[in-house]
Design an enzyme around this catalytic site. Structure first.
Site, PDB file in Angstrom:
ATOM      1  N   GLU A 287      79.506  39.674  34.311  1.00 34.79           N
ATOM      2  CA  GLU A 287      80.097  38.873  33.230  1.00 34.79           C
ATOM      3  C   GLU A 287      81.301  38.075  33.704  1.00 34.79           C
ATOM      4  O   GLU A 287      81.586  37.003  33.168  1.00 34.79           O
ATOM      5  CB  GLU A 287      80.510  39.770  32.059  1.00 34.79           C
ATOM      6  CG  GLU A 287      79.379  40.122  31.131  1.00 34.79           C
ATOM      7  CD  GLU A 287      79.852  40.710  29.813  1.00 34.79           C
ATOM      8  OE1 GLU A 287      79.025  40.812  28.907  1.00 34.79           O
ATOM      9  OE2 GLU A 287      81.040  41.070  29.682  1.00 34.79           O
ATOM     10  N   HIS A 308      63.349  54.883  48.944  1.00 38.16           N
ATOM     11  CA  HIS A 308      61.894  55.034  48.857  1.00 38.16           C
ATOM     12  C   HIS A 308      61.283  54.044  47.869  1.00 38.16           C
ATOM     13  O   HIS A 308      60.123  54.190  47.483  1.00 38.16           O
ATOM     14  CB  HIS A 308      61.548  56.476  48.474  1.00 38.16           C
ATOM     15  CG  HIS A 308      61.982  57.465  49.506  1.00 38.16           C
ATOM     16  ND1 HIS A 308      61.131  57.975  50.464  1.00 38.16           N
ATOM     17  CD2 HIS A 308      63.202  58.018  49.760  1.00 38.16           C
ATOM     18  CE1 HIS A 308      61.798  58.809  51.248  1.00 38.16           C
ATOM     19  NE2 HIS A 308      63.056  58.855  50.844  1.00 38.16           N
ATOM     20  N   LYS A 422      72.168  35.803  21.173  1.00 41.71           N
ATOM     21  CA  LYS A 422      72.532  36.221  19.816  1.00 41.71           C
ATOM     22  C   LYS A 422      72.174  35.135  18.807  1.00 41.71           C
ATOM     23  O   LYS A 422      71.651  35.426  17.721  1.00 41.71           O
ATOM     24  CB  LYS A 422      74.029  36.532  19.745  1.00 41.71           C
ATOM     25  CG  LYS A 422      74.468  37.716  20.576  1.00 41.71           C
ATOM     26  CD  LYS A 422      75.969  37.926  20.452  1.00 41.71           C
ATOM     27  CE  LYS A 422      76.450  39.045  21.350  1.00 41.71           C
ATOM     28  NZ  LYS A 422      77.919  39.231  21.258  1.00 41.71           N
TER      29      LYS A 422
END
Length: 445
Positions: A287, A308, A422
């Site tokens: 951010e 792995h 949003k």
């Protein structure tokens, strides 16, 4: 004291090229100290560790004790910076199997409001049906969709199960001082509340009540956490010479690597308990730096587990990455590899060795292999998993992030990009006030 080693980046960049950042780092430090840089309304974290009063800590501890005395489960409702810092510290310091221990020394800590998974929330409410639970509602606005939705469910269930008076006792708000839905609700219902400072952004808020209250409820020493952070605040101060300042060196090194085509930083740990420290770090740097069409992409892996899965890509994939390894010097327990007469697994050569010694050699071998494969490596060593050391680590990353963002030329304290999803979500849900956006987005579907 935590230490930083950047020697395994040389060969990809030079010591001289890192040192050349000294003047830029000094300017960035001065901008932070004087409040003359971008985002200067959000610098309250900078000297927070050294300014937290004993009275404030005592208030947090007293409230934590009320929750500890009256709850077997405490839900931390928050998203992003409103919960990641607390979870990072709690997970790093907790017994890995605390859920399964019959005798618990603290309430079980559960997290909600960080997703909108219906199954998750349903299963949580089912789990809580016969539990004495409380809620720490962490939201500056009180209208963040994920957290507000979860809190609406939890508030009702707590009141229904425990009664209004007990709910009033075991629901705590951490929110804005004066405004917002969470503040209005706290005042109306009479909840104990703590303030999120206006000048501290969510991802820098772990040393405010946002992080300190849940950490105290979980049974950890918040005073030592703050002391560790204050120790690192001093070690990374603007008056500390560049060559002795770990935050300055880390910020300069990662920016020089970025300038040389290393676009992805992978934070590595060889300790499973540090998984959520990595999650917190990803938000802090993602951010703060990912804007203006630039920024290092923060990724994280848990080794040796992810060797792995991601190990192949890191070893031989595109050479646009560098690694920063967090190494824990001293583990908290001792466990030796036993001898086995049949030795079918061929591990008797390890008999008598500490498991941590095997882990440390896996760490060293991996670092050497990745450097040989073209991946620059930095290494951060923390003395142990303790409140003091974790406090040091958190502040180190915060201070380096502020410096690094200014070196990159961005505002490290805003996050305008998070509003895009949003706006679309509210339009799709037909939220009042989004009628025009709703029409536009429906036309695209």
């Amino acid at each position: 004291m935590i230490s930083l080693n950047i020697e395994k980046t040389f060969g990809f960049i030079s010591k001289e090229s890192v040192s050349a950042y000294e003047a830029q780092v000094k300017a960035a430090q001065e901008a932070l100290e004087n409040g003359t840089g971008k985002g200067n309304d959000f610098l309250g974290w900078l000297h927070l560790p050294s300014s937290i009063s004993k009275e404030h800590l005592a208030d947090l501890k007293a409230t934590a004790q009320v929750l500890r005395d009256n709850c077997e489960v405490v839900i931390v409702a928050g998203i992003g910076g409103s919960y990641l810092g607390a979870r990072a510290v709690i997970e790093a310091l907790s017994n890995s199997f605390t859920w399964l221990q019959e005798k618990k020394t603290a309430p079980v800590m559960i997290y909600a409001g960080h997703n909108i998974g219906e199954d998750y929330l349903y299963e949580l409410t089912e789990f809580l049906k016969d539990k004495k639970f409380g809620v720490i509602n962490i939201s500056k606005s009180g209208t963040t969709t994920e957290t507000a939705l979860a809190f609406r469910l939890l508030k009702k269930q707590c009141e229904d199960q425990r009664g209004k008076e007990m709910a009033k006792k075991v629901i705590v708000a951490v929110t804005d001082a004066k405004k917002g839905a969470a503040r209005v609700t706290a005042d109306k219902e009479g909840y104990k509340s703590f303030i999120i400072p206006d000048n501290v952004g969510g991802r820098f808020s772990v040393l405010t009540p946002v992080g300190l209250l849940p950490i105290a409820v979980a049974g950890f020493d918040i005073e030592q956490l703050v002391n560790g952070a204050a120790d690192m605040e001093k070690a990374c101060g603007a008056d500390v010479p560049f060559a002795e300042n770990p935050a300055a060196i880390y910020a300069a090194t990662r920016n020089e690597l970025y300038k040389n085509g290393k676009k992805i930083e992978i934070l590595v740990n060889f300790c499973p308990k540090l998984h959520y420290v990595s999650e917190w770090w990803k938000q802090l740097y993602g951010e703060s730096e990912g804007k203006d069409n630039k920024g290092i992409f923060p990724a994280a892996v848990d080794f040796s587990t992810d060797l792995h899965s991601m190990g192949q890509w890191i070893q031989e994939g595109e050479r646009t990455i560098f690694e920063t390894v967090i190494s824990v010097d001293k583990v908290n327990h001792k466990l030796e590899v036993p001898s086995d007469e049949a030795n079918l697994d061929g591990l008797n050569f390890l008999a008598g060795k500490r498991v941590d010694e095997v882990n440390k050699m896996a760490e060293l071998g991996t670092q050497l292999a990745h450097v040989d494969g073209g991946v620059p490596n930095m290494r951060i060593v923390i003395p142990e998993l303790s409140e003091f050391s974790i406090g040091q680590l958190l502040y180190f990353f915060e201070k380096a992030c502020g410096i690094s963002g200014y070196l990159l030329g961005v505002n490290p304290f805003n996050q305008p990009g998070v509003e895009a999803y949003k706006k679309n979500m509210f339009a799709l849900l037909n939220k009042p006030g989004y009628e025009e956006e709703s029409k536009a987005i429906q036309a695209r579907l």
